[in-house]
Write a protein that holds these residues in place. Structure first.
Motif, PDB file in Angstrom:
ATOM      1  N   VAL A 137       9.524  -5.115   2.275  1.00  0.00           N
ATOM      2  CA  VAL A 137      10.612  -6.132   1.773  1.00  0.00           C
ATOM      3  C   VAL A 137      11.946  -5.117   1.774  1.00  0.00           C
ATOM      4  CG1 VAL A 137      11.566  -7.548   0.019  1.00  0.00           C
ATOM      5  CG2 VAL A 137       9.307  -7.500   0.588  1.00  0.00           C
ATOM      6  N   VAL A 138      11.968  -3.897   1.260  1.00  0.00           N
ATOM      7  CA  VAL A 138      13.140  -3.196   1.221  1.00  0.00           C
ATOM      8  C   VAL A 138      13.526  -3.031   2.806  1.00  0.00           C
ATOM      9  CG1 VAL A 138      14.071  -0.871   0.761  1.00  0.00           C
ATOM     10  CG2 VAL A 138      12.919  -2.129  -0.969  1.00  0.00           C
ATOM     11  N   ALA A 139      12.600  -2.559   3.699  1.00  0.00           N
ATOM     12  CA  ALA A 139      12.830  -2.211   5.260  1.00  0.00           C
ATOM     13  C   ALA A 139      13.636  -3.310   5.678  1.00  0.00           C
ATOM     14  CB  ALA A 139      11.476  -1.386   5.719  1.00  0.00           C
ATOM     15  N   ALA A 140      12.988  -4.644   5.381  1.00  0.00           N
ATOM     16  CA  ALA A 140      13.495  -5.642   6.132  1.00  0.00           C
ATOM     17  C   ALA A 140      14.894  -6.051   5.927  1.00  0.00           C
ATOM     18  CB  ALA A 140      12.586  -6.946   5.810  1.00  0.00           C
ATOM     19  N   GLN A 141      15.310  -5.625   4.626  1.00  0.00           N
ATOM     20  CA  GLN A 141      16.714  -6.034   4.034  1.00  0.00           C
ATOM     21  C   GLN A 141      17.649  -4.976   4.065  1.00  0.00           C
ATOM     22  OE1 GLN A 141      16.215  -8.454   0.543  1.00  0.00           O
ATOM     23  NE2 GLN A 141      15.232  -9.889   1.452  1.00  0.00           N
ATOM     24  N   VAL A 154       0.582  -3.549  -2.928  1.00  0.00           N
ATOM     25  CA  VAL A 154       1.777  -4.099  -3.810  1.00  0.00           C
ATOM     26  C   VAL A 154       2.983  -3.089  -3.277  1.00  0.00           C
ATOM     27  CG1 VAL A 154       3.149  -4.486  -5.819  1.00  0.00           C
ATOM     28  CG2 VAL A 154       0.868  -5.145  -5.558  1.00  0.00           C
ATOM     29  N   ASP A 155       2.658  -1.636  -3.209  1.00  0.00           N
ATOM     30  CA  ASP A 155       3.769  -0.735  -2.835  1.00  0.00           C
ATOM     31  C   ASP A 155       4.141  -0.905  -1.518  1.00  0.00           C
ATOM     32  OD1 ASP A 155       3.667   0.352  -5.618  1.00  0.00           O
ATOM     33  OD2 ASP A 155       2.749   1.803  -5.329  1.00  0.00           O
ATOM     34  N   ASP A 156       3.048  -0.918  -0.951  1.00  0.00           N
ATOM     35  CA  ASP A 156       3.259  -1.323   0.800  1.00  0.00           C
ATOM     36  C   ASP A 156       4.312  -2.460   1.094  1.00  0.00           C
ATOM     37  OD1 ASP A 156       1.726   0.896   1.536  1.00  0.00           O
ATOM     38  OD2 ASP A 156      -0.106  -0.447   1.638  1.00  0.00           O
ATOM     39  N   MET A 157       3.970  -3.680   0.309  1.00  0.00           N
ATOM     40  CA  MET A 157       4.599  -4.872   0.356  1.00  0.00           C
ATOM     41  C   MET A 157       6.073  -4.563   0.085  1.00  0.00           C
ATOM     42  SD  MET A 157       2.624  -6.857   1.903  1.00  0.00           S
ATOM     43  CE  MET A 157       3.213  -8.502   1.705  1.00  0.00           C
ATOM     44  N   ALA A 206       9.256 -13.136   1.688  1.00  0.00           N
ATOM     45  CA  ALA A 206       9.087 -13.603   3.212  1.00  0.00           C
ATOM     46  C   ALA A 206       8.784 -12.743   4.222  1.00  0.00           C
ATOM     47  CB  ALA A 206       9.677 -14.828   3.380  1.00  0.00           C
ATOM     48  N   ASP A 207       9.978 -11.856   4.198  1.00  0.00           N
ATOM     49  CA  ASP A 207      10.130 -10.962   5.472  1.00  0.00           C
ATOM     50  C   ASP A 207       8.901 -10.146   5.479  1.00  0.00           C
ATOM     51  OD1 ASP A 207      12.607 -11.819   6.287  1.00  0.00           O
ATOM     52  OD2 ASP A 207      13.495 -10.569   4.696  1.00  0.00           O
ATOM     53  N   ALA A 208       8.143  -9.514   4.475  1.00  0.00           N
ATOM     54  CA  ALA A 208       6.863  -8.738   4.346  1.00  0.00           C
ATOM     55  C   ALA A 208       5.682  -9.554   4.610  1.00  0.00           C
ATOM     56  CB  ALA A 208       6.921  -7.855   3.397  1.00  0.00           C
ATOM     57  N   ALA A 209       5.756 -10.620   3.906  1.00  0.00           N
ATOM     58  CA  ALA A 209       4.431 -11.417   3.940  1.00  0.00           C
ATOM     59  C   ALA A 209       4.059 -12.092   5.266  1.00  0.00           C
ATOM     60  CB  ALA A 209       4.731 -12.423   2.608  1.00  0.00           C
ATOM     61  N   ARG A 210       5.110 -12.119   6.153  1.00  0.00           N
ATOM     62  CA  ARG A 210       4.320 -12.916   7.201  1.00  0.00           C
ATOM     63  C   ARG A 210       3.356 -12.215   7.844  1.00  0.00           C
ATOM     64  NH1 ARG A 210      10.349 -13.464   8.449  1.00  0.00           N
ATOM     65  NH2 ARG A 210      10.748 -15.317   7.707  1.00  0.00           N
ATOM     66  N   ASN A 211       3.292 -10.864   8.027  1.00  0.00           N
ATOM     67  CA  ASN A 211       2.402 -10.123   8.909  1.00  0.00           C
ATOM     68  C   ASN A 211       2.198  -8.734   7.847  1.00  0.00           C
ATOM     69  OD1 ASN A 211       1.853 -11.855  11.274  1.00  0.00           O
ATOM     70  ND2 ASN A 211       3.982 -11.265  11.676  1.00  0.00           N
TER      71      ASN A 211
END
Length: 132
Positions: free
Chosen positions: A83-87, A76-79, A64-69
């Protein structure tokens, strides 16, 4: 499932005794620390558990953190990186405990799925054997 257990045991042997300096070391994944890689594995395990349990919302929640914007053209690698950066930011011990819990949950969920599939295949196998 045996291969998964062996893989988890091997990873545990590699990371179980790391101190905070060890968790902060760069990995072979450009720009990611050891903690980042293990966090990514934990996130992936958590998504696999949600999927195995039929919880599509759980899979979405992991990302969810990455999928918002997501940026236009995100891969897929970018996503995964988002997600890792967000957590990112937990201690190495916290990342280890999250991975350990997610690995156990994944083994349990996949073991349950394997048993369910085997039970469902039983009658089909018997019928196929009788036809031959």
């Amino acid at each position: 499932l045996a291969a998964l257990a062996a893989q988890n045991a091997e990873l545990d042997g590699l990371i179980g005794g790391l101190d905070e300096a060890g968790w902060a070391l760069p990995s072979r994944c450009l720009g990611w620390s050891i903690a980042d890689v293990v966090l990514h594995v934990a996130q992936t395990n958590e998504a696999a558990v949600a999927s195995a349990e039929g919880r599509a919302a759980g899979v979405s929640a992991v990302f969810a953190d990455a999928a918002r914007n997501p940026p236009p053209g995100a891969t897929v690698d970018d996503m995964a990186a988002l997600v890792v950066a967000a957590q990112r930011g937990s201690s190495g011990r916290e990342v280890y405990e999250r991975w350990h819990a997610s690995a156990a949950a994944q083994s349990e969920a996949l073991g349950h799925q394997h048993a369910t599939i085997r039970r469902a295949e039983g009658p089909r196998r018997a019928a196929n054997s009788a036809r031959q």
